[in-house]
Design a protein around this motif. Sequence first.
Motif, PDB file in Angstrom:
ATOM      1  N   SER A 155      34.452  45.040  53.663  1.00  8.07           N
ATOM      2  CA  SER A 155      34.884  45.455  52.273  1.00  8.07           C
ATOM      3  C   SER A 155      35.210  44.239  51.661  1.00  8.07           C
ATOM      4  O   SER A 155      34.845  44.098  49.623  1.00  8.07           O
ATOM      5  CB  SER A 155      36.358  46.518  52.145  1.00  8.07           C
ATOM      6  OG  SER A 155      37.320  45.749  52.419  1.00  8.07           O
ATOM      7  N   ASP A 156      35.160  42.896  51.960  1.00  3.67           N
ATOM      8  CA  ASP A 156      35.359  41.704  51.241  1.00  3.67           C
ATOM      9  C   ASP A 156      34.188  41.268  50.996  1.00  3.67           C
ATOM     10  O   ASP A 156      34.063  39.411  50.744  1.00  3.67           O
ATOM     11  CB  ASP A 156      36.814  40.887  52.335  1.00  3.67           C
ATOM     12  CG  ASP A 156      37.962  41.523  52.390  1.00  3.67           C
ATOM     13  OD1 ASP A 156      38.342  41.807  51.275  1.00  3.67           O
ATOM     14  OD2 ASP A 156      38.472  42.067  53.401  1.00  3.67           O
ATOM     15  N   ARG A 190      44.829  42.407  49.211  1.00  6.89           N
ATOM     16  CA  ARG A 190      44.862  43.331  50.422  1.00  6.89           C
ATOM     17  C   ARG A 190      45.287  44.408  50.082  1.00  6.89           C
ATOM     18  O   ARG A 190      45.417  45.352  49.168  1.00  6.89           O
ATOM     19  CB  ARG A 190      44.644  43.291  51.091  1.00  6.89           C
ATOM     20  CG  ARG A 190      44.699  44.315  52.190  1.00  6.89           C
ATOM     21  CD  ARG A 190      43.200  44.824  51.811  1.00  6.89           C
ATOM     22  NE  ARG A 190      42.238  44.007  52.057  1.00  6.89           N
ATOM     23  CZ  ARG A 190      40.885  44.897  52.481  1.00  6.89           C
ATOM     24  NH1 ARG A 190      40.469  45.731  51.526  1.00  6.89           N
ATOM     25  NH2 ARG A 190      40.030  43.584  52.733  1.00  6.89           N
ATOM     26  N   HIS A 193      44.505  45.857  46.045  1.00  5.51           N
ATOM     27  CA  HIS A 193      43.208  45.960  46.027  1.00  5.51           C
ATOM     28  C   HIS A 193      42.666  46.271  47.281  1.00  5.51           C
ATOM     29  O   HIS A 193      41.928  46.227  48.070  1.00  5.51           O
ATOM     30  CB  HIS A 193      42.179  45.232  45.351  1.00  5.51           C
ATOM     31  CG  HIS A 193      42.751  44.824  44.287  1.00  5.51           C
ATOM     32  ND1 HIS A 193      42.240  44.602  42.828  1.00  5.51           N
ATOM     33  CD2 HIS A 193      43.251  44.066  43.693  1.00  5.51           C
ATOM     34  CE1 HIS A 193      42.527  44.733  42.204  1.00  5.51           C
ATOM     35  NE2 HIS A 193      43.810  43.387  41.919  1.00  5.51           N
ATOM     36  N   PRO A 194      43.180  48.216  47.522  1.00 14.06           N
ATOM     37  CA  PRO A 194      42.528  48.449  49.483  1.00 14.06           C
ATOM     38  C   PRO A 194      41.890  48.215  49.275  1.00 14.06           C
ATOM     39  O   PRO A 194      40.999  48.678  50.678  1.00 14.06           O
ATOM     40  CB  PRO A 194      44.016  49.254  49.425  1.00 14.06           C
ATOM     41  CG  PRO A 194      44.683  49.768  47.987  1.00 14.06           C
ATOM     42  CD  PRO A 194      44.137  48.871  46.852  1.00 14.06           C
ATOM     43  N   ASN A 195      41.141  48.349  48.867  1.00 14.00           N
ATOM     44  CA  ASN A 195      39.510  49.632  49.008  1.00 14.00           C
ATOM     45  C   ASN A 195      38.339  48.034  48.571  1.00 14.00           C
ATOM     46  O   ASN A 195      36.744  48.218  48.967  1.00 14.00           O
ATOM     47  CB  ASN A 195      38.447  50.578  47.683  1.00 14.00           C
ATOM     48  CG  ASN A 195      39.526  51.496  47.606  1.00 14.00           C
ATOM     49  OD1 ASN A 195      39.657  51.846  49.134  1.00 14.00           O
ATOM     50  ND2 ASN A 195      39.954  52.553  46.377  1.00 14.00           N
ATOM     51  N   GLY A 196      38.709  47.237  48.936  1.00 12.38           N
ATOM     52  CA  GLY A 196      38.518  45.600  48.889  1.00 12.38           C
ATOM     53  C   GLY A 196      37.421  45.533  47.252  1.00 12.38           C
ATOM     54  O   GLY A 196      37.656  45.401  45.819  1.00 12.38           O
TER      55      GLY A 196
END
Length: 257
Positions: A155-156, A190, A193-196
């Motif tokens: 997701s990064d 992270r 912004h846990p969802n990337g």
Amino acid sequence: MKIVTYNVNGIKARLPRLLEWLEETGPDIVCLQELKSSDETFPEKDIRSAGYGAVWHGQKGFNGVAILARGVDPVEVQRGLEGEPEDEHSRYIEADVMGLRVASIYLPNGNPQPGPKFDYKLRWMKRLHDRARQILSEEVPAVLAGDYNVIPTDSDVFSVQAMQDDALMQPESRAAYRALCFQGWTDALRTRHPNGGVWTFWDYQAGCWQRDAGFRIDHLLLSPQVADRLVDANVDREYRGREKASDHAPTWATLRD
């Protein structure tokens, strides 16, 4: 308090952009990477005129790291990492500043892989693990900030397929980054912004900036004492789009005093 990591991709070439950004955003602590400047040619006068003290570990033409602090001089603790005496790359500097232990890190890229450059990357990460563990054992508020040249998760990155053979995304690189975090470090960006989907780097080639084809390789890792103070973390994305900008954007975390 605002602490930032910023790969400037040549401090002399990007000095106008760097000074512009310092004036417009006024960060408290800045960790710079890829200075591409020797110790003697580091633009100390310009940095001080902008209101910042500094320590730096330069290298002519490539690598190089620095720590800037608004209104004070950082107190150097260590330059370079132990464990490989023949390594002359300027990739690590650590200092005490504003009540924090701060490290500016420029981790090896590792391409092409497999090969000696990738092997060096993994050895360097092991040396970083050792130093990070020592810092944690001191129980000081600490931040390990820099260009890690690791894309931590799918997701990064804008396209897993496009980067699947790159050293930045290999399982060994990712595992080494996870092992570092598992020591007790918190990935600031992270966490917020846990969802990337938040990029810090866009290549100059193939219209990557215009297509938003970027990825996240600039990270701020916080010790437990600092993670408890985290307020926010993000990327000054706008500055990547300015004329003659670095291919990285300033990446930051704000902390409660």
